[in-house]
Write a protein that holds these residues in place. Structure first.
Motif, PDB file in Angstrom:
ATOM      1  N   LYS A   6       0.892  -0.979  -0.106  1.00 58.54           N
ATOM      2  CA  LYS A   6      -0.028  -0.151  -0.163  1.00 58.54           C
ATOM      3  C   LYS A   6       1.070   1.406  -0.152  1.00 58.54           C
ATOM      4  CE  LYS A   6      -1.757   1.701   3.616  1.00 58.54           C
ATOM      5  NZ  LYS A   6      -2.623   1.916   4.941  1.00 58.54           N
ATOM      6  N   PHE A   7       1.864   1.028   0.784  1.00 58.68           N
ATOM      7  CA  PHE A   7       2.862   2.365   1.110  1.00 58.68           C
ATOM      8  C   PHE A   7       3.581   2.698  -0.240  1.00 58.68           C
ATOM      9  CE2 PHE A   7       2.631   1.818   5.709  1.00 58.68           C
ATOM     10  CZ  PHE A   7       1.660   2.943   5.904  1.00 58.68           C
ATOM     11  N   SER A  26       6.570  15.763   2.896  1.00 57.27           N
ATOM     12  CA  SER A  26       5.413  15.985   3.651  1.00 57.27           C
ATOM     13  C   SER A  26       4.337  14.989   3.848  1.00 57.27           C
ATOM     14  CB  SER A  26       4.663  17.259   2.949  1.00 57.27           C
ATOM     15  OG  SER A  26       5.710  18.367   2.860  1.00 57.27           O
ATOM     16  N   TRP A  27       4.161  14.336   2.812  1.00 59.74           N
ATOM     17  CA  TRP A  27       3.120  13.214   3.101  1.00 59.74           C
ATOM     18  C   TRP A  27       3.552  12.283   4.333  1.00 59.74           C
ATOM     19  CZ3 TRP A  27       4.080   7.920   1.824  1.00 59.74           C
ATOM     20  CH2 TRP A  27       3.012   7.116   2.292  1.00 59.74           C
ATOM     21  N   MET A  28       4.954  11.798   4.140  1.00 62.87           N
ATOM     22  CA  MET A  28       5.514  10.781   4.946  1.00 62.87           C
ATOM     23  C   MET A  28       5.222  11.294   6.430  1.00 62.87           C
ATOM     24  SD  MET A  28       8.573   9.433   2.896  1.00 62.87           S
ATOM     25  CE  MET A  28       9.596   8.486   4.311  1.00 62.87           C
ATOM     26  N   ASN A  29       5.755  12.741   6.677  1.00 61.89           N
ATOM     27  CA  ASN A  29       5.549  13.175   7.960  1.00 61.89           C
ATOM     28  C   ASN A  29       4.360  13.370   8.375  1.00 61.89           C
ATOM     29  OD1 ASN A  29       8.557  13.531   8.172  1.00 61.89           O
ATOM     30  ND2 ASN A  29       8.682  15.444   7.225  1.00 61.89           N
ATOM     31  N   ALA A  30       3.371  13.340   7.440  1.00 58.40           N
ATOM     32  CA  ALA A  30       1.935  13.629   7.911  1.00 58.40           C
ATOM     33  C   ALA A  30       1.361  12.265   8.435  1.00 58.40           C
ATOM     34  CB  ALA A  30       0.947  14.169   6.796  1.00 58.40           C
ATOM     35  N   GLN A  31       1.904  11.145   7.956  1.00 57.57           N
ATOM     36  CA  GLN A  31       1.562   9.760   8.425  1.00 57.57           C
ATOM     37  C   GLN A  31       1.586   9.408   9.854  1.00 57.57           C
ATOM     38  OE1 GLN A  31      -0.496   8.358   5.915  1.00 57.57           O
ATOM     39  NE2 GLN A  31       0.302  10.229   5.143  1.00 57.57           N
ATOM     40  N   PRO A  32       0.921   8.506  10.833  1.00 58.60           N
ATOM     41  CA  PRO A  32       1.153   8.274  11.927  1.00 58.60           C
ATOM     42  C   PRO A  32       2.545   7.858  12.103  1.00 58.60           C
ATOM     43  CG  PRO A  32      -0.803   7.287  11.194  1.00 58.60           C
ATOM     44  CD  PRO A  32      -0.146   7.741   9.899  1.00 58.60           C
ATOM     45  N   ASP A  35       3.494   4.179  11.507  1.00 56.23           N
ATOM     46  CA  ASP A  35       3.510   3.813  10.225  1.00 56.23           C
ATOM     47  C   ASP A  35       4.856   4.132   9.338  1.00 56.23           C
ATOM     48  OD1 ASP A  35       0.978   2.707  10.369  1.00 56.23           O
ATOM     49  OD2 ASP A  35       0.099   4.418   9.228  1.00 56.23           O
ATOM     50  N   ARG A  36       5.691   5.110  10.032  1.00 54.03           N
ATOM     51  CA  ARG A  36       6.651   5.522   9.349  1.00 54.03           C
ATOM     52  C   ARG A  36       7.574   4.678   8.930  1.00 54.03           C
ATOM     53  NH1 ARG A  36       6.913  11.438  12.123  1.00 54.03           N
ATOM     54  NH2 ARG A  36       4.745  11.889  11.333  1.00 54.03           N
ATOM     55  N   PRO A  37       8.168   3.411   9.966  1.00 55.19           N
ATOM     56  CA  PRO A  37       8.960   2.514   9.621  1.00 55.19           C
ATOM     57  C   PRO A  37       8.621   1.647   8.379  1.00 55.19           C
ATOM     58  CG  PRO A  37       8.888   2.689  11.929  1.00 55.19           C
ATOM     59  CD  PRO A  37       7.798   3.316  11.257  1.00 55.19           C
ATOM     60  N   ASP A  38       7.456   1.448   8.264  1.00 58.14           N
ATOM     61  CA  ASP A  38       7.001   0.626   6.873  1.00 58.14           C
ATOM     62  C   ASP A  38       6.863   1.463   5.729  1.00 58.14           C
ATOM     63  OD1 ASP A  38       6.512  -1.895   8.420  1.00 58.14           O
ATOM     64  OD2 ASP A  38       4.327  -1.352   8.885  1.00 58.14           O
ATOM     65  N   LEU A  43       9.988   2.458   0.723  1.00 64.74           N
ATOM     66  CA  LEU A  43      10.730   3.089   0.069  1.00 64.74           C
ATOM     67  C   LEU A  43      11.947   2.614  -0.345  1.00 64.74           C
ATOM     68  CD1 LEU A  43      11.185   5.896  -1.306  1.00 64.74           C
ATOM     69  CD2 LEU A  43      11.996   6.832   0.973  1.00 64.74           C
ATOM     70  N   ASN A  44      12.568   1.850   0.482  1.00 66.09           N
ATOM     71  CA  ASN A  44      13.574   1.108   0.504  1.00 66.09           C
ATOM     72  C   ASN A  44      13.700   0.114  -0.601  1.00 66.09           C
ATOM     73  OD1 ASN A  44      16.420   0.556   1.150  1.00 66.09           O
ATOM     74  ND2 ASN A  44      15.519  -1.521   2.297  1.00 66.09           N
ATOM     75  N   SER A  45      12.601  -0.670  -0.568  1.00 66.28           N
ATOM     76  CA  SER A  45      12.518  -1.777  -1.423  1.00 66.28           C
ATOM     77  C   SER A  45      12.181  -1.253  -2.864  1.00 66.28           C
ATOM     78  CB  SER A  45      10.932  -2.448  -1.299  1.00 66.28           C
ATOM     79  OG  SER A  45      10.600  -3.404  -2.200  1.00 66.28           O
ATOM     80  N   LEU A  46      11.586  -0.120  -3.163  1.00 62.76           N
ATOM     81  CA  LEU A  46      11.379   0.441  -4.420  1.00 62.76           C
ATOM     82  C   LEU A  46      12.756   0.839  -4.871  1.00 62.76           C
ATOM     83  CD1 LEU A  46       8.323   2.947  -3.987  1.00 62.76           C
ATOM     84  CD2 LEU A  46       8.620   0.923  -5.561  1.00 62.76           C
ATOM     85  N   LEU A  47      13.360   1.565  -3.892  1.00 58.69           N
ATOM     86  CA  LEU A  47      15.021   2.032  -4.360  1.00 58.69           C
ATOM     87  C   LEU A  47      15.759   0.828  -5.055  1.00 58.69           C
ATOM     88  CD1 LEU A  47      15.896   4.631  -1.817  1.00 58.69           C
ATOM     89  CD2 LEU A  47      15.029   5.130  -4.233  1.00 58.69           C
ATOM     90  N   LEU A  48      15.612  -0.195  -4.085  1.00 59.99           N
ATOM     91  CA  LEU A  48      16.570  -1.352  -4.425  1.00 59.99           C
ATOM     92  C   LEU A  48      16.070  -2.172  -5.843  1.00 59.99           C
ATOM     93  CD1 LEU A  48      16.901  -3.137  -0.952  1.00 59.99           C
ATOM     94  CD2 LEU A  48      18.678  -1.947  -2.318  1.00 59.99           C
TER      95      LEU A  48
END
Length: 151
Positions: A6-7, A26-32, A35-38, A43-48
């Motif tokens: 989903k992320f 901004s979107w990431m900082n607005a999330q609970p 949730d930020r570690p997930d 993001l890490n998965s996409l980069l890899l």
């Protein structure tokens, strides 16, 4: 749909719209916070997936290092939540004791009255005083003599 997937889709939507990195941040900082570690894992998965790793770098080693840092970040969030919960529990235990509650109430009342006397135009102090008075009335601690310095 898994949380990571989903992320990933949301991150892709930001990247696909050619929005600025600041919009994604901004979107990431607005999330609970929890949730930020997930989100970072997604993001890490996409980069890899899209990273051309140099031949001398081990993809698994890079992944392990990033995962370790995300895990440390997640643990710090959970530690902060734990400390916050423990503090609230301690305060609730103290406030249920009538003598201690009276002490905190007297201290808070004096502080608010001092702020109002020193800066009578500050509406926030007046609003706080009204909330404390209402709380005193609701809990049976209200005494108008305690507030005569500002009323």
């Amino acid at each position: 749909m898994s949380r990571i997937l989903k992320f990933k889709e949301k991150i892709i939507s930001y990247l696909g719209e050619n929005e600025q990195d600041a919009d994604l941040m901004s979107w990431m900082n607005a999330q609970p916070v929890l949730d930020r570690p997930d989100i970072l894992r997604a993001l890490n998965s996409l980069l890899l997936e899209n990273l051309d790793i140099k031949p001398d770098l081990d993809r698994e080693e890079v992944l392990a290092i990033v995962d370790e840092k995300i895990q440390e970040f997640e643990e710090s969030i959970l530690d902060n939540k734990l400390h916050e919960s423990l503090f609230k529990m301690e305060m609730e235990a103290r406030i249920t004791d009538e003598e201690t509650f009276g002490y905190y109430l007297d201290f808070t009342r004096q502080e608010v009255k001092t702020r109002i006397v020193s800066n009578p135009e500050n509406q926030e102090n007046w609003d706080l005083a009204h909330k404390i008075i209402q709380m005193e009335k609701d809990s049976g601690f209200y005494n108008p003599d305690n507030w005569k310095a500002i009323i």
